[in-house]
Design a protein around this motif. Structure first.
Motif, PDB file in Angstrom:
ATOM      1  N   ALA A 107      -4.664  14.173  -4.562  1.00  0.00           N
ATOM      2  CA  ALA A 107      -4.620  13.167  -5.635  1.00  0.00           C
ATOM      3  C   ALA A 107      -4.687  11.761  -5.061  1.00  0.00           C
ATOM      4  CB  ALA A 107      -3.339  13.356  -6.450  1.00  0.00           C
ATOM      5  N   GLU A 108      -3.992  11.555  -3.924  1.00  0.00           N
ATOM      6  CA  GLU A 108      -3.999  10.226  -3.323  1.00  0.00           C
ATOM      7  C   GLU A 108      -5.382   9.883  -2.782  1.00  0.00           C
ATOM      8  OE1 GLU A 108      -1.853  12.594  -2.615  1.00  0.00           O
ATOM      9  OE2 GLU A 108       0.156  11.864  -3.080  1.00  0.00           O
ATOM     10  N   GLY A 109      -6.063  10.924  -2.235  1.00  0.00           N
ATOM     11  CA  GLY A 109      -7.418  10.701  -1.747  1.00  0.00           C
ATOM     12  C   GLY A 109      -8.332  10.258  -2.881  1.00  0.00           C
ATOM     13  N   GLU A 110      -8.151  10.869  -4.033  1.00  0.00           N
ATOM     14  CA  GLU A 110      -8.942  10.494  -5.195  1.00  0.00           C
ATOM     15  C   GLU A 110      -8.625   9.062  -5.638  1.00  0.00           C
ATOM     16  OE1 GLU A 110     -11.353  11.659  -6.655  1.00  0.00           O
ATOM     17  OE2 GLU A 110     -11.402  10.762  -8.659  1.00  0.00           O
ATOM     18  N   GLU A 111      -7.318   8.731  -5.602  1.00  0.00           N
ATOM     19  CA  GLU A 111      -6.908   7.389  -6.013  1.00  0.00           C
ATOM     20  C   GLU A 111      -7.486   6.335  -5.080  1.00  0.00           C
ATOM     21  OE1 GLU A 111      -2.721   7.093  -6.613  1.00  0.00           O
ATOM     22  OE2 GLU A 111      -2.775   4.943  -7.049  1.00  0.00           O
ATOM     23  N   TRP A 112      -7.440   6.629  -3.788  1.00  0.00           N
ATOM     24  CA  TRP A 112      -8.013   5.687  -2.814  1.00  0.00           C
ATOM     25  C   TRP A 112      -9.529   5.572  -3.004  1.00  0.00           C
ATOM     26  CZ3 TRP A 112      -5.221   7.960   2.119  1.00  0.00           C
ATOM     27  CH2 TRP A 112      -3.857   7.622   2.081  1.00  0.00           C
ATOM     28  N   SER A 113     -10.162   6.729  -3.185  1.00  0.00           N
ATOM     29  CA  SER A 113     -11.618   6.757  -3.320  1.00  0.00           C
ATOM     30  C   SER A 113     -12.058   5.881  -4.488  1.00  0.00           C
ATOM     31  CB  SER A 113     -12.080   8.206  -3.511  1.00  0.00           C
ATOM     32  OG  SER A 113     -13.469   8.250  -3.722  1.00  0.00           O
ATOM     33  N   PRO A 185       3.493  -9.658   1.726  1.00  0.00           N
ATOM     34  CA  PRO A 185       4.308  -8.440   1.686  1.00  0.00           C
ATOM     35  C   PRO A 185       3.546  -7.261   2.271  1.00  0.00           C
ATOM     36  CG  PRO A 185       3.486  -8.985  -0.503  1.00  0.00           C
ATOM     37  CD  PRO A 185       3.136 -10.138   0.373  1.00  0.00           C
ATOM     38  N   LEU A 186       4.295  -6.402   2.921  1.00  0.00           N
ATOM     39  CA  LEU A 186       3.684  -5.254   3.592  1.00  0.00           C
ATOM     40  C   LEU A 186       4.240  -3.950   3.019  1.00  0.00           C
ATOM     41  CD1 LEU A 186       3.888  -6.442   7.328  1.00  0.00           C
ATOM     42  CD2 LEU A 186       2.015  -6.771   5.694  1.00  0.00           C
ATOM     43  N   THR A 187       3.447  -2.931   3.169  1.00  0.00           N
ATOM     44  CA  THR A 187       3.912  -1.598   2.784  1.00  0.00           C
ATOM     45  C   THR A 187       3.709  -0.632   3.943  1.00  0.00           C
ATOM     46  OG1 THR A 187       1.775  -0.936   1.869  1.00  0.00           O
ATOM     47  CG2 THR A 187       3.360  -1.933   0.334  1.00  0.00           C
ATOM     48  N   LEU A 188       4.516   0.399   3.928  1.00  0.00           N
ATOM     49  CA  LEU A 188       4.390   1.478   4.918  1.00  0.00           C
ATOM     50  C   LEU A 188       3.927   2.740   4.193  1.00  0.00           C
ATOM     51  CD1 LEU A 188       5.079   2.692   7.820  1.00  0.00           C
ATOM     52  CD2 LEU A 188       7.136   3.534   6.684  1.00  0.00           C
ATOM     53  N   THR A 189       2.832   3.300   4.688  1.00  0.00           N
ATOM     54  CA  THR A 189       2.339   4.550   4.123  1.00  0.00           C
ATOM     55  C   THR A 189       2.533   5.658   5.148  1.00  0.00           C
ATOM     56  OG1 THR A 189       0.686   3.346   2.858  1.00  0.00           O
ATOM     57  CG2 THR A 189       0.364   5.724   3.097  1.00  0.00           C
ATOM     58  N   LEU A 190       3.144   6.728   4.722  1.00  0.00           N
ATOM     59  CA  LEU A 190       3.319   7.908   5.575  1.00  0.00           C
ATOM     60  C   LEU A 190       2.515   9.037   4.974  1.00  0.00           C
ATOM     61  CD1 LEU A 190       7.204   7.898   6.147  1.00  0.00           C
ATOM     62  CD2 LEU A 190       5.442   7.318   7.814  1.00  0.00           C
ATOM     63  N   LEU A 191       1.824   9.745   5.831  1.00  0.00           N
ATOM     64  CA  LEU A 191       1.029  10.859   5.320  1.00  0.00           C
ATOM     65  C   LEU A 191       1.085  12.021   6.301  1.00  0.00           C
ATOM     66  CD1 LEU A 191      -1.883  10.854   7.033  1.00  0.00           C
ATOM     67  CD2 LEU A 191      -2.180   8.784   5.678  1.00  0.00           C
ATOM     68  N   LEU A 192       0.734  13.157   5.769  1.00  0.00           N
ATOM     69  CA  LEU A 192       0.695  14.370   6.582  1.00  0.00           C
ATOM     70  C   LEU A 192      -0.745  14.808   6.701  1.00  0.00           C
ATOM     71  CD1 LEU A 192       2.778  16.473   7.815  1.00  0.00           C
ATOM     72  CD2 LEU A 192       2.161  17.909   5.866  1.00  0.00           C
ATOM     73  N   VAL A 222       0.391  12.596   0.951  1.00  0.00           N
ATOM     74  CA  VAL A 222       0.927  11.262   1.240  1.00  0.00           C
ATOM     75  C   VAL A 222       2.423  11.319   0.946  1.00  0.00           C
ATOM     76  CG1 VAL A 222       0.843   8.813   0.716  1.00  0.00           C
ATOM     77  CG2 VAL A 222      -1.255  10.158   0.721  1.00  0.00           C
ATOM     78  N   ILE A 223       3.190  11.081   1.972  1.00  0.00           N
ATOM     79  CA  ILE A 223       4.645  11.260   1.874  1.00  0.00           C
ATOM     80  C   ILE A 223       5.270  10.155   1.036  1.00  0.00           C
ATOM     81  CG2 ILE A 223       6.770  11.288   3.254  1.00  0.00           C
ATOM     82  CD1 ILE A 223       4.956  12.529   5.516  1.00  0.00           C
ATOM     83  N   ARG A 244      14.228   5.587   8.027  1.00  0.00           N
ATOM     84  CA  ARG A 244      14.103   7.048   8.192  1.00  0.00           C
ATOM     85  C   ARG A 244      13.666   7.656   6.860  1.00  0.00           C
ATOM     86  NH1 ARG A 244      18.660  10.462  11.145  1.00  0.00           N
ATOM     87  NH2 ARG A 244      17.392   9.763  12.889  1.00  0.00           N
ATOM     88  N   PHE A 245      12.768   8.634   6.963  1.00  0.00           N
ATOM     89  CA  PHE A 245      12.288   9.328   5.772  1.00  0.00           C
ATOM     90  C   PHE A 245      12.460  10.831   5.980  1.00  0.00           C
ATOM     91  CE2 PHE A 245      10.187   5.289   6.072  1.00  0.00           C
ATOM     92  CZ  PHE A 245      10.126   4.816   4.769  1.00  0.00           C
ATOM     93  N   ALA A 246      12.658  11.494   4.888  1.00  0.00           N
ATOM     94  CA  ALA A 246      12.753  12.962   4.924  1.00  0.00           C
ATOM     95  C   ALA A 246      11.605  13.534   4.113  1.00  0.00           C
ATOM     96  CB  ALA A 246      14.095  13.411   4.352  1.00  0.00           C
ATOM     97  N   TYR A 247      11.054  14.636   4.612  1.00  0.00           N
ATOM     98  CA  TYR A 247       9.897  15.223   3.920  1.00  0.00           C
ATOM     99  C   TYR A 247       9.872  16.721   4.181  1.00  0.00           C
ATOM    100  CZ  TYR A 247       5.057  16.458   2.901  1.00  0.00           C
ATOM    101  OH  TYR A 247       3.937  17.056   2.405  1.00  0.00           O
ATOM    102  N   THR A 248       9.518  17.463   3.155  1.00  0.00           N
ATOM    103  CA  THR A 248       9.341  18.902   3.309  1.00  0.00           C
ATOM    104  C   THR A 248       7.898  19.264   2.964  1.00  0.00           C
ATOM    105  OG1 THR A 248      11.634  19.267   2.696  1.00  0.00           O
ATOM    106  CG2 THR A 248      10.163  21.166   2.562  1.00  0.00           C
TER     107      THR A 248
END
Lengths: 278, 553
Positions: A107-113, A185-192, A222-223, A244-248
């Motif tokens: 879904a995130e790939g589509e949103e970016w696209s 302002p900056l953002t941090l993007t975490l992805l798997l 995208v976490i 710190r982030f947690a992700y499953t």
């Protein structure tokens, strides 16, 4: 006999009864214990390298995409850790899977696209370079010029990410260090992303379908949210922050041992990427 | 601390014993002692004596010991209703504080329950109690002493430490061995050089917890097991003796040291020489981050696993002991010298009965440290032989002479320099000169008279912000009269005549017969610090009637 028993007991007590705590590289005996997703003062980043995220929009029914992959593999060999590649499958018709293959779209790939106006495949961006529009290019024709240009930018923010996996659960630690003042302002993007994913891919001859094609650096999830989490920092040079982030892992078919966590910092307004780490 | 079934069983045993058999049961013996100290307080704003709503404060205790051959059992009942001024309010309450059973034969002694223990000089383990300081860090658990062969003593201890009416979180485990070479090896029995060696190891376990570091969002990585080890040796040759002990402690971030990870160490060396009419000794020590408690969060006087011996003189005269030195387990260096000499009798200086001279001096400093960081870091570095700021120094010379069969006089000059930083507050160094004259006379038929006069000149001035009421220049007088073989009456007054506050008068009456002593006193007590063996407690100002009763059986 009693003497030996005593000394044995003494040795055993000495051996098990004194813990030794190792210091970190800055001589501190501490561990992060803050709330996940919150930003705290950090210890800084040892590696101040500027790195490039090379995003490639691709699809399994895109016949030129394997050529783009070949160029990107060569670039990864050439640039080493300074280049991070990411294969993004949006929801265009080029990404419709063959047979019983699972769809590789996100879904995130589509949103970016949609946001970046991707209309041809493969299409690449290096650090989402923006100059009166995003600099989109065909990676099959080469990526070095764009990568070199992005690498030539001074490192404004250094970035490091480490992840600790326990089964499908990840604990992700992110450190950033401002090397220059950054007002925006900056953002941090975490992805798997996942390597070694086997799925049928249309080949450049336009008819052959390689059922054993290996898709690497495939965007799985995208976490954070698609445009990242806000970074709480004053943006002054020298500022060091940690979160710190947690992700499953969301899908049991994704193999955690093939997955990597990627982090990138982007300008919240222009979406341009300041730095990336994996 | 609620009485356990074990303690109740012991209590029942003793009640039965005392009620039914008086002094014995099955051939055993019951002994004990009782001490009751009470105070009827009155507020006094001038000296800072506060208004205690209970008015009557009391510390009381009764120790009972049953002995039958190698079997011993004992208990102690304590009551603090509420505790006397200066004792921690957490003592308030009453109940069975200590209880134990033990069995001993020639080879082994085993104790179950509460017990006291010490390894060497106590630098890694000293479980002890001092009722006057208000410290009782008894261990509740098991204690074993074994003597497997002649000259060898092995000790083991495990338990939790008393903390007022509870027990600390940490578990203390320790083992110690000592060998007397001259006893253990028959070939060395006749050797004039006497050698004793020992070593011990103590470990504390405490569960993990979240302690924030000075870096926001980070907590400390805590060692759950903290170990401390020590080696010691004593040498004695004719009139000479030399003793030394070296101790080390592993990483032990705790509230006392500001949660730093520097390892601790301590060295204590003493040498002495004595012969008839003369003795001399010197002691030196260096202590670096050796505060060791069974709870890392504990900051008060309780739960100390170890004890750093003091090497300053325990002065008895009021003004010389007005600024006692409190051992700084977090870091200090010290040196003490002591010389006693008796000038021979029937000489010009010695007089008819001889004259005793006693000279003592000591100096204690901090460590010379370089700060490396706060909580969660190594803390500091220090150079072994380099000294830091002066904490304390004193020098005293006492001359005592028996004038004739009835009269004796002792005169003392003392000098004390004291840094208030060791008591946790500011102000510059205090320099005090003290002169004491102590005269006693036997009057016959169980009567005696003692007169004491003291003067202290100090460069300290009373500062209302610091509110140290010991400041200033003082004089003191004391008259003590013993009569009837059992009674005494004393009057004393301490008066600050310059740069300070206070006039502290006291009248006391006492009666002693056999093992029973009753004392009543009325007056004002100056606030100060009471230290025994370098361990101290604050003594607040009080005004009122004090009653003390002790007896033993």
């Amino acid at each position: 006999m009693k003497r030996y028993l005593f000394f044995s007991l003494a040795l055993a007590l000495a051996a098990v009864s004194c813990d030794k705590i190792e210091a970190d590289s800055e001589g501190r005996y501490i561990q992060f214990s803050g709330a996940t997703g919150e930003w705290y003062d950090g210890k800084g980043v040892a590696d101040h390298s500027q790195r490039v995220l090379l995003e490639k929009y691709t699809g399994v029914r895109c016949k030129n995409c394997p050529d783009g992959d070949a160029v990107i593999y060569a670039a990864l060999e050439s640039y080493g850790h300074k280049l991070v590649a990411l294969a993004i499958h949006d929801s265009s018709s080029f990404t419709r899977p063959y047979g019983n293959d699972a769809r590789l779209s996100t879904a995130e790939g589509e949103e970016w696209s949609n946001y970046f106006g991707i209309s041809a495949y493969p299409t690449a961006m290096a650090n989402r370079k923006y100059n009166d529009g995003y600099s989109l290019f065909n990676p099959a024709g080469g990526v070095n010029a764009e990568v070199d240009e992005a690498l030539g930018e001074p490192t404004r923010v250094a970035l490091a990410v480490t992840s600790d996996r326990n089964g499908a659960a990840y604990t992700i630690d992110v450190d950033i260090e401002f090397l220059q003042d950054v007002a925006d302002p900056l953002t941090l993007t975490l992805l798997l992303m996942e390597d070694s994913v086997r799925a049928t891919q249309l080949q450049p001859d336009g008819s052959t379908k390689d059922t054993n094609y290996i898709h690497n650096h495939l965007l799985r999830d995208v976490i954070t949210n698609a445009w990242g989490a806000d970074i709480s920092a004053d943006g002054k040079a020298g500022t060091k922050r940690h979160a710190r982030f947690a992700y499953t892992v969301q899908n049991p078919l994704w193999k955690p041992e093939h997955c990597k966590v990627v982090a990138f910092i982007s300008d919240k307004n222009t979406r341009q990427i300041l730095n990336v780490a994996e | 601390m609620k009485p356990t079934r074990f303690a109740i069983l012991l209590l029942a045993l003793f009640m039965h014993t005392v009620a039914a058999h008086g002094q014995g049961i099955g051939g055993g013996q019951v002994t004990g002692n009782v001490q009751i100290d009470g105070q009827l307080t009155r507020p006094d704003s001038l000296i800072g004596a506060k208004d205690d709503p209970e008015r009557w404060l009391m510390n009381a205790r009764a120790d009972i010991l049953y002995t039958n051959g190698g079997f011993n059992a004992g208990l102690r009942f304590e009551a603090y209703t509420p505790p006397l001024p200066g004792f921690n309010a957490q003592y308030k309450g009453q109940g069975l504080a200590n209880y134990f059973v033990s069995y001993a034969n020639e080879q082994i002694e085993v104790t179950a329950g509460t017990f006291y223990e010490q390894f060497g000089s106590g630098m890694i383990l000293r479980a002890y109690e001092d009722r006057y300081i208000g410290i009782d860090n008894a261990l509740l658990g098991f204690n074993i002493h074994a003597r497997p062969i002649k000259g060898v003593t092995l000790k083991g201890a495990i338990g939790k430490q008393r903390r007022y009416w509870e027990y600390g979180n940490g578990i203390v485990r320790g083992i110690d061995g000592e060998i007397d070479l001259n006893t253990a090896f028959s070939k060395l029995e006749e050797m004039p050089l006497h050698i004793t060696m020992g070593a011990g190891f103590v470990s504390r376990y405490e569960a993990d917890e979240n302690i924030a570091s000075s870096t926001q969002g980070y907590s400390l990585k805590l060692p759950l097991n903290v170990g401390a080890g020590a080696m010691r040796m004593n040498l004695a040759y004719k009139g000479w003796s030399l003793a030394g002990e070296y101790a080390r402690k592993g990483q032990d971030p705790n509230a006392m040291n500001g949660y730093i990870y520097r390892k601790g160490e301590a060295l204590l060396i003493s040498g002495a020489y004595s012969q008839k009419g003369f003795s001399a000794s010197v002691q030196a020590k260096r202590v670096d981050n050796m505060g060791f408690k069974s709870s890392r969060r504990e900051t008060g006087e309780m739960l100390y696993i170890n004890h750093i011996p003091a090497i300053t003189k325990q002065h008895t005269y009021a003004f010389l002991s007005m600024y006692p030195y409190a051992t700084q387990a977090t870091g200090e260096m010290g040196l003490q010298g002591d010389v006693m000499y008796k000038i021979k009798k029937e000489t010009l200086l010695g007089g008819k009965y001889g004259t005793d001279l006693h000279f003592n001096c000591s100096v204690i400093t901090g460590l010379d440290t370089v700060a490396l960081g706060g909580a969660g870091t190594e803390g500091y570095s220090s150079t072994f032989f380099s000294t830091g700021e002066l904490y304390y120094g004193d020098m005293s010379l006492e001359i005592a002479r028996k004038l004739d069969a009835k009269n004796k006089i002792a005169c003392t000059y003392g000098y004390v320099v004291f840094n208030p930083v060791i008591e946790g507050h500011g102000g510059g160094l205090h320099h005090n000169n003290v002169i004491v004259a102590d005269y006693s006379r036997k009057l016959g038929k169980g009567k005696s008279l003692r007169i004491e006069g003291e003067w202290m000149g100090s460069d300290s001035h009373y500062d209302s912000e610091i509110d140290d009421k010991r400041s200033g220049d003082w004089i003191m007088g004391l008259v003590e009269y013993n009569f009837g073989g059992h009674f005494f009456l004393s009057l004393s007054d301490q008066y600050c005549y310059n740069d300070g506050i206070g006039n502290y008068y006291t009248a006391a009456f006492g009666y002693t017969k056999n093992a029973t002593r009753l004392q009543l006193s009325y007056g004002k007590q100056r606030e100060g610090i009471l230290c025994i063996g370098g361990v101290c407690r604050a003594v607040p100002a009080t005004n009122g009637l004090t009653v003390s009763l002790t007896t033993s059986f």
